[in-house]
Design a protein around this motif. Structure first.
Motif, PDB file in Angstrom:
ATOM      1  N   SER A 241      21.092   4.043  -5.655  1.00  0.00           N
ATOM      2  CA  SER A 241      20.543   5.259  -5.053  1.00  0.00           C
ATOM      3  C   SER A 241      20.917   5.344  -3.576  1.00  0.00           C
ATOM      4  N   THR A 262      14.630   3.896  -9.714  1.00  0.00           N
ATOM      5  CA  THR A 262      15.156   5.090 -10.377  1.00  0.00           C
ATOM      6  C   THR A 262      14.889   4.954 -11.863  1.00  0.00           C
ATOM      7  N   ASP A 281      23.255   9.346 -10.581  1.00  0.00           N
ATOM      8  CA  ASP A 281      22.650   8.059 -10.239  1.00  0.00           C
ATOM      9  C   ASP A 281      21.829   7.653 -11.458  1.00  0.00           C
TER      10      ASP A 281
HETATM   11 MG   LIG Z   1      17.864   3.746  -7.796  1.00  0.00          MG
END
Ligand SMILES: [Mg+2]
Ligand SMILES: Nc1nc2c(ncn2[C@@H]2O[C@H](COP(=O)(O)OP(=O)(O)OP(=O)(O)O)[C@@H](O)[C@H]2O)c(=O)[nH]1
Length: 464
Positions: A241, A262, A281
């Motif tokens: 990220s 994430t 991502d």
């Molecule tokens: Mg991440």
């Protein structure tokens, strides 16, 4: 010609986006354009607008005379006249530049329709430009590409297609195939005149080469137009990220020291030196602790499959782990760049092991935005292989319809080539050769069916 597309009709449409813009545009095209405008336009200087010269602009008011006997001003406007054949559609075209805004634009359009025009269908102006021979079909499709272009490169591509650079190349192929077809046909019709049968393999080979040259860059063309899919993956906490934020040049995605931050696939559009990319991502690879992490992991794997390019991120401050090797294996068949992150910390990752995989390798520090330029250059290089220097004569094929047609033509031509070698009779060769010619001709729109035209022009907006 279907009734709903009759060229005898005069068509009209709002051509601007009805919003709080300064100017709104209404377009009229067809035989009755000038007559219609003369009924609703009152020029400041007394004159007969029907007699106006082409490419002239006239100031005045749109007036509604239909209600009562008194005329009512609808808007203050400029009216542009483009006479046939010097217009987009090659017909008489009138453009009304009014104030923008839903109500005004609709009122003016209503008046135009009342005086004898029909509401234009999506893409109908461009369809007329094609049907009247001003542009060929590939050029009409380029208009759509230009409207939809999201980056400079995509725009350039559309413009060069509109200029006719693709048409030129297609016409060359058509010429070769036409000549060969007619020679073969003569041979078939008058076999007694043929002393020695001509060897057609050179011509066929020439056509094959030209088709292949065009197809060569089709993958690049698609990526330039639609954007490449770039997927960032790696083990949890590697800095994926942070890398996305670095590429976006802003803090868009949450970054924390906790593994498993994430938990879904995040999608962003970026643009590296004028080239469009969709960047994803993904959740870090770790032993899933709950259902959310399990689902996120499945999504990460799916994105890896779809990627045009993968950035596989390693935590440089740690030794390689089983998750790293798992991902190296999983991405083996794809285009990958190994990214060693956290180079601001003492390096512990076994670089020499990574080098054995012979993938491009870049070192960065996402935290300090170090190595960004280098990474961007590598990304472009890997996606577009030979770099970005566009040679003058290079043509990027980007439209799926064109690519599919050329692929079909190529396989037919390869068959003709093989049949020639085997000494097959001329009628056999002729059949496939003519098929190939038809496929190629469809690109520029010769002998194209109404259905295909419908599907192409329905993608246009109303007023184009
Ligand atoms: Mg991440
Ligand atoms: N020293 C240093 N720390 C970094 C660097 N890049 C990321 N980090 C830190 O590493 C931690 C994890 O970063 P993220 O970007 O969230 O990592 P991720 O790979 O997205 O993690 P998950 O989403 O949990 O898989 C954060 O504390 C970051 O500040 C770097 O280049 N140097």
């Amino acid at each position: 010609m279907r009734k709903e597309f009759s060229l005898a009709d005069t068509i009209a449409s709002i051509a601007s986006f009805p919003s709080k813009a300064a100017v709104g545009v209404i377009k009229i095209s067809g035989k009755k354009s000038l007559e219609i405008i003369s009924k609703i336009f009152k020029p400041k200087k007394k004159k007969d607008i029907k007699k106006a010269k082409t490419y002239t602009l006239h100031y005045g008011w749109i007036v509604d005379k239909s209600k009562e006997s008194r005329e009512k001003i609808v808007d203050e406007v400029l009216v542009g006249i483009m006479r046939a054949p010097f217009s987009y559609t090659r017909e008489d075209v009138v453009e009304i530049y009014s104030h923008s805004g839903q109500v005004v634009l609709n009122k003016i359009l209503d008046l135009v329709l009342k005086k004898g025009a029909r509401q234009a269908l999506p893409g109908e102006f461009t369809r007329r430009a094609f049907l009247k021979g001003r542009i060929d079909l590939s050029q009409a499709e380029a208009v759509l590409d230009i409207v939809e272009a999201k980056t400079d490169k995509a725009l350039e591509l559309g413009l060069s297609q509109l200029e006719g650079r693709l048409s030129e190349r297609i016409n060359q192929i058509e010429e070769i195939l036409k000549k060969t077809c007619s020679e073969l046909e003569a041979e078939l019709s008058f076999p007694e005149d043929v002393q020695i049968r001509k060897d057609y393999s050179l011509d066929v080979q020439k056509a094959i080469k030209k088709v292949k040259d065009l197809l060569k860059n089709s993958e690049k063309g698609r990526l330039l137009k639609e954007g490449a899919f770039l997927v960032i993956c790696g083990k949890a906490n590697a800095g994926k990220s942070s890398l996305l934020n670095m590429l976006l040049r802003e803090e868009r995605v949450i970054v924390t020291p906790f593994a498993g931050t994430t938990r879904d696939v995040i999608e962003k559009d970026i643009n590296i030196r004028g080239l469009p990319l969709k960047i994803y991502d993904t959740a870090g690879i770790l032993e899933p602790r709950d259902l959310i992490e399990k689902k996120a992991l499945e999504k990460s794997y799916k994105k890896i499959e779809e990627a045009d390019l993968i950035l596989l991120v390693f935590d440089g401050s740690q030794k390689l782990t089983s998750e790293d090797f798992f991902l190296i294996d999983k991405t083996r068949e794809k285009k990958v760049i190994f990214v060693i992150n956290k180079t601001d910390l003492p390096l512990k990752v076994e670089e020499e092991i990574l080098k054995r995989y012979k993938k491009p390798l870049v070192k960065i520090s996402a935290l300090f935005s170090k190595g960004l330029k280098n990474l961007e250059t590598k990304i472009l290089k890997v996606i577009f292989k030979e770099g970005l220097d566009k040679k003058e004569e290079e043509m990027f094929l980007s439209n799926k319809r064109h690519i599919d047609l050329l692929k079909e033509a190529l396989s037919l031509l390869e068959r003709v080539k093989a049949d020639l070698k085997k000494g097959f009779p001329s009628d056999f060769l002729f059949f496939n050769l003519r098929e190939a010619l038809e496929r190629v001709s469809e690109i520029t729109g010769k002998n194209i069916s109404e259905d295909i035209l419908d599907s192409i022009f329905s993608k246009f907006c109303i007023g184009k």
